[in-house]
Every structure is written in structure tokens, then in C-alpha cells.
Design a protein around this motif. Sequence first.
Motif, PDB file in Angstrom:
ATOM      1  N   THR A  57      85.541  24.478 100.495  1.00 20.99           N
ATOM      2  CA  THR A  57      84.885  23.088 100.001  1.00 20.99           C
ATOM      3  C   THR A  57      83.851  22.679 100.497  1.00 20.99           C
ATOM      4  O   THR A  57      83.161  21.754  99.886  1.00 20.99           O
ATOM      5  CB  THR A  57      86.160  22.296 100.380  1.00 20.99           C
ATOM      6  N   LEU A  58      83.632  22.989 101.697  1.00 24.64           N
ATOM      7  CA  LEU A  58      82.245  22.414 102.387  1.00 24.64           C
ATOM      8  C   LEU A  58      81.236  23.140 101.669  1.00 24.64           C
ATOM      9  O   LEU A  58      80.106  22.337 101.321  1.00 24.64           O
ATOM     10  CB  LEU A  58      82.145  22.736 103.745  1.00 24.64           C
ATOM     11  N   ALA A  59      80.968  24.190 101.177  1.00 24.58           N
ATOM     12  CA  ALA A  59      79.946  24.875 100.553  1.00 24.58           C
ATOM     13  C   ALA A  59      79.802  24.132  99.233  1.00 24.58           C
ATOM     14  O   ALA A  59      78.849  24.087  98.676  1.00 24.58           O
ATOM     15  CB  ALA A  59      80.228  26.601 100.367  1.00 24.58           C
ATOM     16  N   ARG A  60      80.936  23.825  98.624  1.00 24.11           N
ATOM     17  CA  ARG A  60      81.040  23.076  97.232  1.00 24.11           C
ATOM     18  C   ARG A  60      80.442  21.732  97.351  1.00 24.11           C
ATOM     19  O   ARG A  60      80.105  21.135  96.230  1.00 24.11           O
ATOM     20  CB  ARG A  60      82.420  23.299  96.705  1.00 24.11           C
ATOM     21  N   THR A  61      80.518  21.242  98.288  1.00 30.16           N
ATOM     22  CA  THR A  61      80.099  19.843  98.593  1.00 30.16           C
ATOM     23  C   THR A  61      78.786  19.235  97.555  1.00 30.16           C
ATOM     24  O   THR A  61      78.836  18.483  96.890  1.00 30.16           O
ATOM     25  CB  THR A  61      79.853  19.408 100.133  1.00 30.16           C
ATOM     26  N   ASP A  62      77.792  20.024  98.114  1.00 34.74           N
ATOM     27  CA  ASP A  62      76.356  19.689  97.321  1.00 34.74           C
ATOM     28  C   ASP A  62      75.464  20.844  97.514  1.00 34.74           C
ATOM     29  O   ASP A  62      75.740  21.627  98.275  1.00 34.74           O
ATOM     30  CB  ASP A  62      75.909  18.215  97.634  1.00 34.74           C
ATOM     31  N   LEU A  63      74.347  20.832  97.021  1.00 34.67           N
ATOM     32  CA  LEU A  63      73.207  21.750  97.075  1.00 34.67           C
ATOM     33  C   LEU A  63      72.811  22.064  98.536  1.00 34.67           C
ATOM     34  O   LEU A  63      72.762  22.917  98.925  1.00 34.67           O
ATOM     35  CB  LEU A  63      72.341  21.627  96.038  1.00 34.67           C
ATOM     36  N   THR A  65      73.998  21.109 101.401  1.00 33.94           N
ATOM     37  CA  THR A  65      75.158  21.784 102.208  1.00 33.94           C
ATOM     38  C   THR A  65      75.477  23.135 101.900  1.00 33.94           C
ATOM     39  O   THR A  65      75.611  24.082 102.652  1.00 33.94           O
ATOM     40  CB  THR A  65      76.590  21.423 101.866  1.00 33.94           C
ATOM     41  N   MET A  66      75.415  23.412 100.416  1.00 32.21           N
ATOM     42  CA  MET A  66      75.658  24.977 100.183  1.00 32.21           C
ATOM     43  C   MET A  66      74.581  25.900 100.536  1.00 32.21           C
ATOM     44  O   MET A  66      74.735  27.090 101.025  1.00 32.21           O
ATOM     45  CB  MET A  66      75.998  25.245  98.568  1.00 32.21           C
ATOM     46  N   THR A  67      73.291  25.303 100.661  1.00 34.43           N
ATOM     47  CA  THR A  67      72.270  26.140 101.075  1.00 34.43           C
ATOM     48  C   THR A  67      71.555  26.188 102.583  1.00 34.43           C
ATOM     49  O   THR A  67      71.144  26.721 103.156  1.00 34.43           O
ATOM     50  CB  THR A  67      70.919  25.588 100.215  1.00 34.43           C
ATOM     51  N   GLY A  68      72.664  25.374 103.338  1.00 35.35           N
ATOM     52  CA  GLY A  68      72.631  25.111 104.698  1.00 35.35           C
ATOM     53  C   GLY A  68      73.104  26.322 105.537  1.00 35.35           C
ATOM     54  O   GLY A  68      73.643  27.148 104.936  1.00 35.35           O
ATOM     55  N   ALA A  69      73.209  25.839 106.621  1.00 33.21           N
ATOM     56  CA  ALA A  69      73.908  27.042 107.590  1.00 33.21           C
ATOM     57  C   ALA A  69      75.466  27.021 107.391  1.00 33.21           C
ATOM     58  O   ALA A  69      76.173  25.964 107.020  1.00 33.21           O
ATOM     59  CB  ALA A  69      73.854  26.610 108.899  1.00 33.21           C
ATOM     60  N   TYR A  83      82.191  31.495  98.523  1.00 34.25           N
ATOM     61  CA  TYR A  83      81.796  30.470  97.582  1.00 34.25           C
ATOM     62  C   TYR A  83      80.175  30.606  97.141  1.00 34.25           C
ATOM     63  O   TYR A  83      79.744  30.876  96.305  1.00 34.25           O
ATOM     64  CB  TYR A  83      81.865  29.143  98.159  1.00 34.25           C
ATOM     65  N   ARG A  84      79.265  30.668  98.244  1.00 30.12           N
ATOM     66  CA  ARG A  84      77.982  30.887  98.370  1.00 30.12           C
ATOM     67  C   ARG A  84      77.709  31.992  97.651  1.00 30.12           C
ATOM     68  O   ARG A  84      76.801  32.347  96.447  1.00 30.12           O
ATOM     69  CB  ARG A  84      77.256  30.748  99.348  1.00 30.12           C
ATOM     70  N   GLU A  85      78.294  33.259  97.866  1.00 33.95           N
ATOM     71  CA  GLU A  85      78.108  34.622  97.262  1.00 33.95           C
ATOM     72  C   GLU A  85      78.372  34.486  95.882  1.00 33.95           C
ATOM     73  O   GLU A  85      77.779  35.326  94.960  1.00 33.95           O
ATOM     74  CB  GLU A  85      79.007  35.591  97.977  1.00 33.95           C
ATOM     75  N   GLY A  86      79.633  33.812  95.583  1.00 33.23           N
ATOM     76  CA  GLY A  86      79.983  33.761  94.182  1.00 33.23           C
ATOM     77  C   GLY A  86      78.986  33.002  93.281  1.00 33.23           C
ATOM     78  O   GLY A  86      78.732  33.431  92.036  1.00 33.23           O
ATOM     79  N   GLU A 127      78.445  19.287  92.500  1.00 40.67           N
ATOM     80  CA  GLU A 127      78.981  20.533  93.519  1.00 40.67           C
ATOM     81  C   GLU A 127      77.744  21.413  93.610  1.00 40.67           C
ATOM     82  O   GLU A 127      76.943  21.597  92.772  1.00 40.67           O
ATOM     83  CB  GLU A 127      80.130  21.283  92.969  1.00 40.67           C
ATOM     84  N   GLY A 128      77.672  22.138  94.919  1.00 42.76           N
ATOM     85  CA  GLY A 128      76.462  23.132  95.246  1.00 42.76           C
ATOM     86  C   GLY A 128      76.372  24.131  94.226  1.00 42.76           C
ATOM     87  O   GLY A 128      75.150  24.381  93.714  1.00 42.76           O
ATOM     88  N   GLY A 129      77.510  24.787  93.639  1.00 44.76           N
ATOM     89  CA  GLY A 129      77.351  25.728  92.907  1.00 44.76           C
ATOM     90  C   GLY A 129      76.936  25.402  91.540  1.00 44.76           C
ATOM     91  O   GLY A 129      76.034  25.989  90.688  1.00 44.76           O
ATOM     92  N   PHE A 130      77.435  24.043  91.143  1.00 45.23           N
ATOM     93  CA  PHE A 130      77.005  23.490  89.727  1.00 45.23           C
ATOM     94  C   PHE A 130      75.685  23.058  89.560  1.00 45.23           C
ATOM     95  O   PHE A 130      75.021  23.562  88.826  1.00 45.23           O
ATOM     96  CB  PHE A 130      77.905  22.428  89.288  1.00 45.23           C
ATOM     97  N   THR A 131      75.285  22.569  90.672  1.00 49.07           N
ATOM     98  CA  THR A 131      73.824  22.151  90.718  1.00 49.07           C
ATOM     99  C   THR A 131      72.691  23.164  90.810  1.00 49.07           C
ATOM    100  O   THR A 131      71.798  23.360  90.106  1.00 49.07           O
ATOM    101  CB  THR A 131      73.551  21.266  91.789  1.00 49.07           C
ATOM    102  N   SER A 132      73.356  24.386  91.682  1.00 48.39           N
ATOM    103  CA  SER A 132      72.324  25.494  91.635  1.00 48.39           C
ATOM    104  C   SER A 132      72.330  26.005  90.132  1.00 48.39           C
ATOM    105  O   SER A 132      71.101  26.384  89.793  1.00 48.39           O
ATOM    106  CB  SER A 132      72.901  26.431  92.558  1.00 48.39           C
ATOM    107  N   GLY A 133      73.505  26.358  89.420  1.00 49.03           N
ATOM    108  CA  GLY A 133      73.393  26.658  88.290  1.00 49.03           C
ATOM    109  C   GLY A 133      72.614  25.912  87.088  1.00 49.03           C
ATOM    110  O   GLY A 133      71.844  26.526  86.307  1.00 49.03           O
TER     111      GLY A 133
END
Length: 177
Positions: A57-63, A65-69, A83-86, A127-133
Motif C-alpha cells: 500500500t505504501l508503494a502504491r501511494t504515489d509515484l 513514494t513508489m520510486t523512493g526508498a 508491488y514495485r517489481e510488478g 497510484e504509483g504504478g498507475f502514474t508510472s504506466g
Amino acid sequence: SGVRTGTAPAGSRASAAGWAEYWQGVDAARTAAWGTPYAGASSAERAGHDDYRAGATLARTDLPTMTGAEPAGGGRREGFGDYREGVAHAVDGLVADATRSAHARGWADCTEGVAEGQTGSAPSRTEGGFTSGHLYGQGATTARAGGAAPTATATPQDALAAAGHAHYGVGLAAARA
């Protein structure tokens, strides 16, 4: 992702049981469908289950956060990393790993973002993954239209759009060769 370090603490059966049950909880969250609540009786398993979901859920928060530590350790680190690997696997054209719920959620978020990004619309989700995509899909769409590639070093967002642009070009070059 998913690399566990350390061993059960020495000393007593109870401490070894707490350690083992924690990781059983992580594995239960990892292998259950996204959102499946913990149904057991062990507080250590519940903690592992909840930590895995919290990391994802933390990784999914936003871009950012997902690309951070990622979190320092335990189930939170595993959920975050899965999540990040997915997300990365979705961009790379790999399939979702259905045995890792956070991986599959990241893959799905990213895939949905790519599809929306190719429409030219503004992102409808954060969401981090959505924004990345979404950014990746916009980059591919810009390349498809013959537009110039974004400068990959300007911002992390530009780097994602530049990757979509570049990958589209790689496919085009391979087809022409």
C-alpha cells in the motif's frame, strides 16, 4: 524482491515460533488475492500479513513514494518490493506473478495506466504504478505520433515518458531491420 535475511532468534521455542509465524503471515498475504483479510488466530501471523499489505500500500501511494526508498525490512519491504517489481514487469512486457498479490496489483495498476496514457488524457488516478504506466504510455504515444522524446534527465516523470518513447522506437527499428 522477496529476499529474506536473518534467521529465527536463538534462545527459545517461543521466539522461534514468533519469527516463523510472522513469515507465514507474510506468505499468506503474498499468496492470497489482493485485499483478502487475515483470518487466523496468531498475532505474529497477523503482523506479517498486515506488514506485507502495508508495504504494498505504501508503494502504491504515489509515484514519488513508489520510486523512493523501500522500508527497511520484514514484510513491509517484501510487499513494497513486490508491488514495485510488478510495475517494472508490466513496463517490460512480462506477465504478472499471480503468486504475489502485490506484484499482480502493481502490474495491473501499471497496465491500466499505460492504456490510459495512450489516450492522451490526464491521469485519472494517482497510484504509483498507475502514474508510472500512464507516463510510459504517453511517451509511447508521443513516439507513435512522431513527436520528440522527452529529456530523460529532467524529472523522474520525464524519464518514464522517455522510456516509453525509446521502447516504441526500439520496436519500430526491429521491425524495419
